[in-house]
Write an enzyme that holds these catalytic residues in place. Structure first.
Site, PDB file in Angstrom:
ATOM      1  N   CYS A  53       1.083  -0.536  -0.378  1.00 28.26           N
ATOM      2  CA  CYS A  53      -0.115   0.093  -0.258  1.00 28.26           C
ATOM      3  C   CYS A  53       0.942   1.232   0.303  1.00 28.26           C
ATOM      4  O   CYS A  53       0.328   2.507   0.457  1.00 28.26           O
ATOM      5  CB  CYS A  53      -0.932   0.286   1.620  1.00 28.26           C
ATOM      6  SG  CYS A  53      -2.264  -1.535   1.043  1.00 28.26           S
ATOM      7  N   ASN A  54       2.190   1.628  -0.037  1.00 28.14           N
ATOM      8  CA  ASN A  54       2.972   2.662  -0.644  1.00 28.14           C
ATOM      9  C   ASN A  54       3.786   2.559  -2.019  1.00 28.14           C
ATOM     10  O   ASN A  54       4.703   2.139  -2.332  1.00 28.14           O
ATOM     11  CB  ASN A  54       3.756   2.216   0.928  1.00 28.14           C
ATOM     12  CG  ASN A  54       4.853   3.521   0.299  1.00 28.14           C
ATOM     13  OD1 ASN A  54       4.944   4.201  -0.767  1.00 28.14           O
ATOM     14  ND2 ASN A  54       5.531   3.495   1.342  1.00 28.14           N
TER      15      ASN A  54
END
Ligand SMILES: Cc1ncc(COP(=O)(O)O)c(C=O)c1O
Length: 472
Positions: free
Chosen positions: A401-402
């Site tokens: 999620c980055n």
């Protein structure tokens, strides 16, 4: 050959010589045996602490005992069982502030479902407007990236501060220059993580006052930092601090917090109300009056049975002490980095590429990497996943999620992404698999190993054996 020699029994002695501080954290070995014995019993090699922390047996027992000792009703009332719940919730709230050395005069603790819930409160209620700025680092979790959609929708400009290869850090001067550009008559928010959940980089906490001095409000995402590092809100004074408690001590899930400066919280304006967030709400009168914080931001019934377990978890960390946790994590991280970087195929090509700093300076125990075959091709994730599964090793693959840090680390360019996203087939929707086909093989991301509270030398050794297996 070399690795096998290094992994002999004298190997541990080498490690201790290089990292003598590890010896001072040996109480954690005892704790692992007494409180986390399930790891050994089931043969787990748990290396996903940035995904979630693990809980001790004592935390569960203490919580169960508490639940068995009283009758708890829904808070928000003055009947005896309700008062009982309210007291424990408020006690936990006060303990959260105390744990982070946050003065109750300055800060308030708002309970949320998780760090993302805390971030959403800021995003939806921050008074972005035309001429205002939302500045954030490329290195951010999607729940921080997502705030840009609120900023866009209210006419604010959104700027990403880039990361510099190979360490995936931010250039301080470039950031300071960027921070100087703002309309001081507007509301401007700067957001960054204290520790990257991708590379483990710890960004400078000095940026907080530097930004505030220019007139910015600062959101410090502490979710990946606080499991193994003390955040002292008596020393630094970010305006908003989101976090998730399960990342710190495993149990309970479903509770996070937004620790917010009261002064800045007054700027937030919510466009709805819910049960518990008002002093008075009227249907015929068509009015509502918001309650003060924290109630104004806590929608509906709090997770009142589990919130007391937050205090139990925080006390657990307090008893161990951050100093000891940090020493252990840094020693193991240093050793793992050092050994991984020496792994070479017989043709001299490196087995792994690590994305981020290769030393332990200003970094935590999260390491992102990829494995390569002797021809320099990325070894497919499904092969790694299969092998890790066989060895009962819990690691994580992807972008975590980055996407910002991942795209820079893997050199996925804006042009590549635009040409993928502009294909007619992907106008409205795109699946993970489509995306991987579009930007193959880089879109499979990286492998993430993360070290935490009860990691030990054997875990690292097990991962190095796993890695060794991919040498031809
Ligand atoms: C740095 C960081 N911020 C925010 C989050 C979001 O946390 P949660 O999924 O608990 O809301 C995570 C989760 O991995 C994280 O690592």
């Amino acid at each position: 050959m070399w690795l096998n020699r290094r992994m002999s029994s004298s190997h541990y002695e080498d490690f201790l010589q290089l990292y003598p501080a590890y010896g001072s954290s040996q109480q954690l070995d005892g704790l692992r045996v007494s409180e986390y014995s399930i790891l050994e019993k089931q043969g787990h090699v748990y290396l996903d602490y940035t995904g979630a922390g693990l809980y001790s047996r004592a935390q569960l027992f203490a919580h169960q005992e508490l639940l068995n000792s009283q009758v708890f009703g829904n808070p928000h009332s003055y009947n005896p069982t309700s008062i009982c719940s309210t007291e424990l919730v408020e006690q936990a709230r006060a303990y959260v502030l105390k744990f982070f050395n946050a003065s109750p005069e300055e800060y308030v603790c708002i309970f949320t479902q998780n760090a993302s819930g805390a971030l959403k409160i800021v995003g939806e209620a921050y008074p972005f407007g035309t001429g205002c700025r939302y500045l954030l680092t490329f290195d951010n979790h999607n729940s921080v990236n997502g705030i840009r959609e609120y900023a866009h929708s209210r006419g604010a400009s959104v700027t990403y501060q880039p990361l510099i290869l190979p360490d995936l850090r931010v250039d301080d001067n470039g950031l300071l220059e960027n921070l100087r550009q703002l309309d001081k008559g507007c509301f401007n928010l700067f957001a960054y993580p204290a520790q990257s959940n991708f590379s483990g980089v710890q960004h400078s906490l000095d940026w907080i006052s530097a930004a505030q001095d220019q007139g910015w409000d600062v959101l410090l995402d502490a979710a990946a930092f606080v499991p193994t590092n003390r955040l002292d809100l008596g020393q630094v004074h970010p305006d908003f601090v989101p976090l998730s408690f399960y990342k710190m001590f495993g149990y309970p899930t479903g509770i996070g917090a937004l620790i917010a400066r009261k002064e800045t919280l007054h700027k937030l304006s919510r466009s709805w109300f819910a049960g518990g967030t008002t002093t008075v709400a009227s249907v015929r009168g068509n009015r509502f009056y918001p309650a003060d914080a924290p109630a104004a931001f806590e929608d509906g019934t709090l997770n009142y049975l589990n919130i007391p377990a937050v205090e139990i978890g925080l006390r657990h960390l307090d008893r161990i002490s951050y100093h000891i946790i940090h020493e252990r994590v840094i020693s193991l991280t240093g050793w793992l980095l050092e050994n991984l970087t020496t792994l070479k195929h017989s043709n001299g090509k490196p087995l792994v590429q690590i994305y981020g700093p290769l030393d332990t300076q200003d970094r935590g125990g999260t390491i992102a990497l990829n494995f390569f075959d002797p021809q320099g091709e990325i070894i497919p994730k499904h092969l790694l996943e299969e092998e890790a599964g066989c060895r009962n090793i819990s690691i994580r693959m992807g972008f975590f999620c980055n996407p910002g840090a991942g795209e820079i680390a893997l050199d996925i360019s804006g042009d590549e992404l635009s040409s993928c996203f502009s294909r007619p087939a992907y106008e409205d929707r795109i699946s993970d698999l489509d995306f991987q086909r579009c930007i193959d093989p880089k879109a499979s991301g990286a492998v993430r190993v993360s070290i935490g509270l009860v990691s030990n030398y054997s875990d690292i050794e097990a991962f190095l054996r796993f890695a060794n297996n991919f040498l031809e």
